[in-house]
Design a protein around this motif. Structure first.
Motif, PDB file in Angstrom:
ATOM      1  N   ASP A 188      18.854-115.871  56.167  1.00  0.00           N
ATOM      2  CA  ASP A 188      17.910-115.060  56.934  1.00  0.00           C
ATOM      3  C   ASP A 188      17.031-115.888  57.856  1.00  0.00           C
ATOM      4  OD1 ASP A 188      15.520-114.669  54.193  1.00  0.00           O
ATOM      5  OD2 ASP A 188      16.552-116.406  55.018  1.00  0.00           O
ATOM      6  N   GLY A 189      17.448-117.114  58.206  1.00  0.00           N
ATOM      7  CA  GLY A 189      16.664-117.941  59.114  1.00  0.00           C
ATOM      8  C   GLY A 189      15.626-118.782  58.402  1.00  0.00           C
ATOM      9  N   SER A 190      15.483-118.627  57.098  1.00  0.00           N
ATOM     10  CA  SER A 190      14.513-119.470  56.387  1.00  0.00           C
ATOM     11  C   SER A 190      15.242-120.732  55.922  1.00  0.00           C
ATOM     12  CB  SER A 190      13.924-118.701  55.217  1.00  0.00           C
ATOM     13  OG  SER A 190      14.932-118.371  54.298  1.00  0.00           O
ATOM     14  N   TYR A 191      14.601-121.491  55.078  1.00  0.00           N
ATOM     15  CA  TYR A 191      15.213-122.774  54.686  1.00  0.00           C
ATOM     16  C   TYR A 191      15.014-123.018  53.207  1.00  0.00           C
ATOM     17  CZ  TYR A 191      10.330-124.314  55.147  1.00  0.00           C
ATOM     18  OH  TYR A 191       8.963-124.424  55.027  1.00  0.00           O
ATOM     19  N   ASN A 192      15.828-123.906  52.672  1.00  0.00           N
ATOM     20  CA  ASN A 192      15.633-124.400  51.309  1.00  0.00           C
ATOM     21  C   ASN A 192      15.274-125.878  51.370  1.00  0.00           C
ATOM     22  OD1 ASN A 192      16.151-122.098  49.718  1.00  0.00           O
ATOM     23  ND2 ASN A 192      18.349-122.324  50.087  1.00  0.00           N
ATOM     24  N   LEU A 193      14.502-126.307  50.397  1.00  0.00           N
ATOM     25  CA  LEU A 193      14.087-127.714  50.366  1.00  0.00           C
ATOM     26  C   LEU A 193      15.095-128.565  49.606  1.00  0.00           C
ATOM     27  CD1 LEU A 193      10.292-127.219  49.555  1.00  0.00           C
ATOM     28  CD2 LEU A 193      11.284-127.930  51.741  1.00  0.00           C
ATOM     29  N   GLU A 246      15.190-142.345  53.244  1.00  0.00           N
ATOM     30  CA  GLU A 246      14.783-142.083  54.627  1.00  0.00           C
ATOM     31  C   GLU A 246      13.385-141.475  54.612  1.00  0.00           C
ATOM     32  OE1 GLU A 246      18.303-139.647  55.007  1.00  0.00           O
ATOM     33  OE2 GLU A 246      18.748-140.706  56.875  1.00  0.00           O
ATOM     34  N   TYR A 247      12.576-141.835  55.587  1.00  0.00           N
ATOM     35  CA  TYR A 247      11.208-141.329  55.530  1.00  0.00           C
ATOM     36  C   TYR A 247      10.813-140.639  56.832  1.00  0.00           C
ATOM     37  CZ  TYR A 247       9.220-144.840  58.670  1.00  0.00           C
ATOM     38  OH  TYR A 247       8.914-145.593  59.773  1.00  0.00           O
ATOM     39  N   LEU A 248       9.778-139.844  56.697  1.00  0.00           N
ATOM     40  CA  LEU A 248       9.137-139.173  57.831  1.00  0.00           C
ATOM     41  C   LEU A 248       7.636-139.228  57.602  1.00  0.00           C
ATOM     42  CD1 LEU A 248      10.872-135.707  58.372  1.00  0.00           C
ATOM     43  CD2 LEU A 248      10.555-137.497  60.086  1.00  0.00           C
ATOM     44  N   VAL A 249       6.889-139.164  58.682  1.00  0.00           N
ATOM     45  CA  VAL A 249       5.436-139.040  58.545  1.00  0.00           C
ATOM     46  C   VAL A 249       5.036-137.641  59.002  1.00  0.00           C
ATOM     47  CG1 VAL A 249       3.222-139.887  59.356  1.00  0.00           C
ATOM     48  CG2 VAL A 249       5.055-141.498  58.865  1.00  0.00           C
ATOM     49  N   ALA A 250       4.257-136.965  58.186  1.00  0.00           N
ATOM     50  CA  ALA A 250       3.837-135.603  58.528  1.00  0.00           C
ATOM     51  C   ALA A 250       2.325-135.491  58.387  1.00  0.00           C
ATOM     52  CB  ALA A 250       4.520-134.596  57.605  1.00  0.00           C
ATOM     53  N   ASN A 251       1.756-134.596  59.169  1.00  0.00           N
ATOM     54  CA  ASN A 251       0.324-134.346  59.024  1.00  0.00           C
ATOM     55  C   ASN A 251       0.046-133.660  57.700  1.00  0.00           C
ATOM     56  OD1 ASN A 251      -0.323-135.433  61.524  1.00  0.00           O
ATOM     57  ND2 ASN A 251       0.051-133.490  62.584  1.00  0.00           N
ATOM     58  N   ARG A 252      -1.069-133.977  57.138  1.00  0.00           N
ATOM     59  CA  ARG A 252      -1.469-133.424  55.836  1.00  0.00           C
ATOM     60  C   ARG A 252      -1.388-131.898  55.832  1.00  0.00           C
ATOM     61  NH1 ARG A 252      -5.030-134.982  51.509  1.00  0.00           N
ATOM     62  NH2 ARG A 252      -5.018-137.091  52.345  1.00  0.00           N
ATOM     63  N   ASP A 253      -1.831-131.296  56.913  1.00  0.00           N
ATOM     64  CA  ASP A 253      -1.910-129.827  56.958  1.00  0.00           C
ATOM     65  C   ASP A 253      -0.539-129.157  56.958  1.00  0.00           C
ATOM     66  OD1 ASP A 253      -4.788-129.868  59.201  1.00  0.00           O
ATOM     67  OD2 ASP A 253      -4.611-130.114  57.024  1.00  0.00           O
ATOM     68  N   ASP A 254       0.495-129.891  57.349  1.00  0.00           N
ATOM     69  CA  ASP A 254       1.833-129.280  57.427  1.00  0.00           C
ATOM     70  C   ASP A 254       2.536-129.254  56.069  1.00  0.00           C
ATOM     71  OD1 ASP A 254       2.400-130.802  60.664  1.00  0.00           O
ATOM     72  OD2 ASP A 254       1.630-128.801  60.158  1.00  0.00           O
ATOM     73  N   ILE A 255       2.064-130.070  55.132  1.00  0.00           N
ATOM     74  CA  ILE A 255       2.776-130.190  53.849  1.00  0.00           C
ATOM     75  C   ILE A 255       2.779-128.867  53.069  1.00  0.00           C
ATOM     76  CG2 ILE A 255       2.943-131.451  51.674  1.00  0.00           C
ATOM     77  CD1 ILE A 255       3.545-133.249  53.966  1.00  0.00           C
ATOM     78  N   PRO A 256       1.633-128.198  52.907  1.00  0.00           N
ATOM     79  CA  PRO A 256       1.676-126.912  52.169  1.00  0.00           C
ATOM     80  C   PRO A 256       2.593-125.886  52.834  1.00  0.00           C
ATOM     81  CG  PRO A 256      -0.592-127.661  52.447  1.00  0.00           C
ATOM     82  CD  PRO A 256       0.268-128.558  53.294  1.00  0.00           C
ATOM     83  N   ASP A 257       2.592-125.828  54.156  1.00  0.00           N
ATOM     84  CA  ASP A 257       3.484-124.888  54.855  1.00  0.00           C
ATOM     85  C   ASP A 257       4.939-125.220  54.567  1.00  0.00           C
ATOM     86  OD1 ASP A 257       1.474-124.462  57.890  1.00  0.00           O
ATOM     87  OD2 ASP A 257       1.455-123.419  55.955  1.00  0.00           O
ATOM     88  N   ILE A 309       6.244-126.829  51.975  1.00  0.00           N
ATOM     89  CA  ILE A 309       6.612-126.585  50.579  1.00  0.00           C
ATOM     90  C   ILE A 309       6.635-125.094  50.256  1.00  0.00           C
ATOM     91  CG2 ILE A 309       5.848-126.958  48.190  1.00  0.00           C
ATOM     92  CD1 ILE A 309       4.924-129.734  49.087  1.00  0.00           C
ATOM     93  N   ASN A 310       5.801-124.318  50.918  1.00  0.00           N
ATOM     94  CA  ASN A 310       5.759-122.872  50.675  1.00  0.00           C
ATOM     95  C   ASN A 310       6.661-122.087  51.617  1.00  0.00           C
ATOM     96  OD1 ASN A 310       3.783-122.668  48.502  1.00  0.00           O
ATOM     97  ND2 ASN A 310       2.372-123.557  49.991  1.00  0.00           N
ATOM     98  N   HIS A 311       7.569-122.804  52.287  1.00  0.00           N
ATOM     99  CA  HIS A 311       8.580-122.170  53.138  1.00  0.00           C
ATOM    100  C   HIS A 311       7.950-121.382  54.280  1.00  0.00           C
ATOM    101  CE1 HIS A 311      11.956-123.013  50.313  1.00  0.00           C
ATOM    102  NE2 HIS A 311      10.944-123.090  49.488  1.00  0.00           N
ATOM    103  N   ARG A 312       6.845-121.864  54.809  1.00  0.00           N
ATOM    104  CA  ARG A 312       6.187-121.188  55.923  1.00  0.00           C
ATOM    105  C   ARG A 312       6.333-121.986  57.219  1.00  0.00           C
ATOM    106  NH1 ARG A 312       1.506-120.587  52.234  1.00  0.00           N
ATOM    107  NH2 ARG A 312       0.657-122.397  53.350  1.00  0.00           N
ATOM    108  N   LEU A 313       7.036-123.104  57.176  1.00  0.00           N
ATOM    109  CA  LEU A 313       7.145-123.925  58.388  1.00  0.00           C
ATOM    110  C   LEU A 313       8.118-123.261  59.358  1.00  0.00           C
ATOM    111  CD1 LEU A 313       5.949-126.726  59.233  1.00  0.00           C
ATOM    112  CD2 LEU A 313       8.192-127.672  58.688  1.00  0.00           C
TER     113      LEU A 313
END
Lengths: 486, 75
Positions: free
Chosen positions: A15-20, A41-52, A54-58
């Motif tokens: 449905d266009g969403s994602y799985n982690l 492999e690593y990425l750098v993300a802003n703190r504020d984006d992490i909850p989104d 993990i909660n599938h809101r990105l």
């Protein structure tokens, strides 16, 4: 990872969403996190984006989303092959592990004519021949070294000062090459020597048999001689004369140098780097003191804290970066090892940064008296009276009995980083190591308490530093990538 | 053991841990010793939990490390 979720969890969501996919995250600074996946492999993300996230809101339109998908942190309908790719990368990362012991250290003598206060091996004075390895012990150790499943075997001669027993070095090289005709390994030799006693004849032998040289150079003359006392007060001059002769006979690329950081070194990192440049070295390995041997007895080890060493390292790395920016090619080798783990699927097999630990698996030590130790640091601990990591004796134990010794298997299992509190959920775990010998020496157990561990503090500081530098500066990213791919 | 000994027993309310200090300590020092003990319990508890949870991964990777040595067998 001990339980599997239903297969649907790993299929692309329709449905266009994602799985982690599995990943960990650790703070980089107050505003950003480092995320790392199973393959490191690593990425750098802003703190504020992490909850989104993990909660599938990105949102798929978010700039981070494409990067996360490309690097296998999430899976959607456009990336169904991600789990397979991640598995391939993970297998590549661990491929070297089954090669097993590649580095075989022969301590041919405990005698030395230097009196370095930070010496980690409790050296003996020059005239005590009973501290030399015997031919029978050496011969058995050669058999054990060639028994390793590793196709690439490096025999490293250490001491004390190995040139004080050069006759045995010569015999070991000849015997190893002769026996290798049966097993056909890629055999390499290196002598770790202060070069004060080197002669032309010794070097001609080394050239004939492709033996390379690793020496110690702690910095400019005053610093080097203060760190490395000799009766004639000429360690620096002797070292440089030896380097010059070795380069003349063996070639420049067959001679390398290592430095040790003492309290006196802490304010002199640019002087030390400049000394290496002046002496024609193309890089330096900035490393701290280890807590063994005379370094503990003379309290040289406790002379500075890990945070002070880190400032030394940071200043040194920044100086080297600016040298490169100005057109001077010069590398920092410790960063190169870490960056290989961060930026490639390869693992350099550096014993101090391995999990499972590099003891036995990466390196093994055959001491002058025939006892076998799981690592160089284990041998140093033994010189302080603690034989915890002694795995046997060349004359009484065979290969199986040595490498199934509880003194090896127990610390390997107990120090496994993925099973360790804090390490288990640390994003830097793929780049780090276990170092059970260090933690046992400091805390009395193989794991230690990470919040109190200088190894942990030092390692995490370096990981954060390298990633921060790459994120902030494209030039540095390019430079570090070239170091990683060497 | 150089500061206190611990007696652990089951009670209605759960597991009770009585600490008997060897010498007289100030309240600050006693409090510090108790905090250290609590951290140690937490640490050891976490170690046990993680060791169990990650057993399969750990065994897989260690088996892979030793896989070519020829010293593991079906004996």
């Amino acid at each position: 990872m001990s339980k599997f979720r239903p297969i649907g969890q790993f299929k692309a969501a329709p449905d266009g969403s994602y799985n982690l996919l599995p990943f960990r995250f650790t703070e980089l600074n107050h505003a950003q996190f480092v995320l790392s996946n199973l393959a490191g492999e690593y990425l750098v993300a802003n703190r504020d984006d992490i909850p989104d996230l993990i909660n599938h809101r990105l949102s798929p339109e978010h700039p981070l989303y494409i990067e996360l998908r490309a690097r296998h942190f999430l899976i959607d309908e456009k990336s169904s092959i991600a789990p397979e790719l991640l598995a391939i990368k993970l297998r590549t990362r661990y491929a070297r592990l089954a090669e097993f012991t590649g580095l075989h250290i022969f301590v041919v003598s405990l005698r030395c004519e230097h009196s370095c206060p930070y010496c980690q091996v409790s050296r003996q004075s020059e005239d005590k021949v009973r501290y030399d390895m015997s031919p029978s012990i050496a011969s058995k150790a050669v058999d054990l070294a060639l028994r390793s499943p590793s196709q690439n075997i490096k025999i490293e001669f250490q001491g004390g000062e190995p040139l004080l027993n050069f006759g045995l070095v010569r015999d070991i090289v000849n015997e190893a090459k002769s026996k290798n005709e049966q097993v056909r390994k890629n055999l390499n030799f290196v002598i770790a020597t202060n070069l004060a006693l080197v002669t032309r004849d010794m070097l001609l032998f080394c050239r004939e048999h492709s033996v390379s040289i690793s020496t110690s150079l702690d910095g400019p003359r005053d610093l080097h001689n203060a760190n490395r006392p000799r009766q004639e007060k000429n360690s620096y001059e002797k070292t440089l004369a030896g380097v010059s002769l070795a380069r003349e006979i063996l070639g420049r690329d067959q001679v390398s140098a290592l430095m040790t950081t003492t309290k006196s070194s802490l304010s002199r990192v640019t002087d030390i780097i400049d000394e290496y440049r002046v002496q024609g070295f193309s890089g330096i390995f900035l490393r701290p003191l280890s807590p063994y041997g005379f370094a503990v007895k003379t309290k040289t080890y406790e002379a500075y804290h890990a945070s002070q060493w880190f400032e030394f390292y940071k200043q040194g790395l920044e100086y080297i970066i600016e040298l490169n920016r100005a057109g001077v090619e010069f590398s920092e080798y410790y960063a190169g090892l870490v960056l290989k783990k961060m930026l490639t699927s390869d693992d350099p097999g550096y014993v101090d940064l391995m999990s499972p630990a590099g003891i036995g698996i990466g390196a093994v030590v055959y001491n002058y008296d025939g006892y076998v130790y799981a690592s160089d640091e284990a041998r140093m601990l033994a010189e302080m009276g603690d034989h915890k990591f002694r795995i046997g004796h060349v004359l009484t134990d065979d290969y199986k009995s040595l490498f199934t010794s509880q003194n090896l298997l127990e610390p390997l299992e107990e120090s496994f980083a993925f099973s360790s509190p804090m390490c288990n959920d640390c994003a830097f775990e793929p780049y780090c190591g276990s170092d059970p010998v260090f933690h046992y020496g400091k805390f009395g157990d193989y794991l230690g308490k990470k919040p109190q561990s200088e190894f942990c503090l030092r390692s995490m500081s370096i990981f954060r530093l390298l990633i921060s530098k790459m994120e902030a500066d494209r030039y540095v990213r390019k430079l570090f990538t070239s170091w990683a791919n060497r | 053991m150089d500061t206190f000994t611990a007696e652990i027993r089951l009670a209605d309310e759960g597991v009770v841990c009585d600490l008997y200090f060897n010498d007289e300590l100030s309240e600050v020092d006693a409090s510090s010793a108790i905090s250290s003990f609590r951290r140690e319990v937490l640490d050891q508890d976490l170690r046990e939990q993680l060791k169990k949870e990650t057993e399969q991964v750990r065994n897989l990777i260690l088996a892979h490390a030793f896989s070519k040595t020829g010293i593991s067998s079906n004996e």
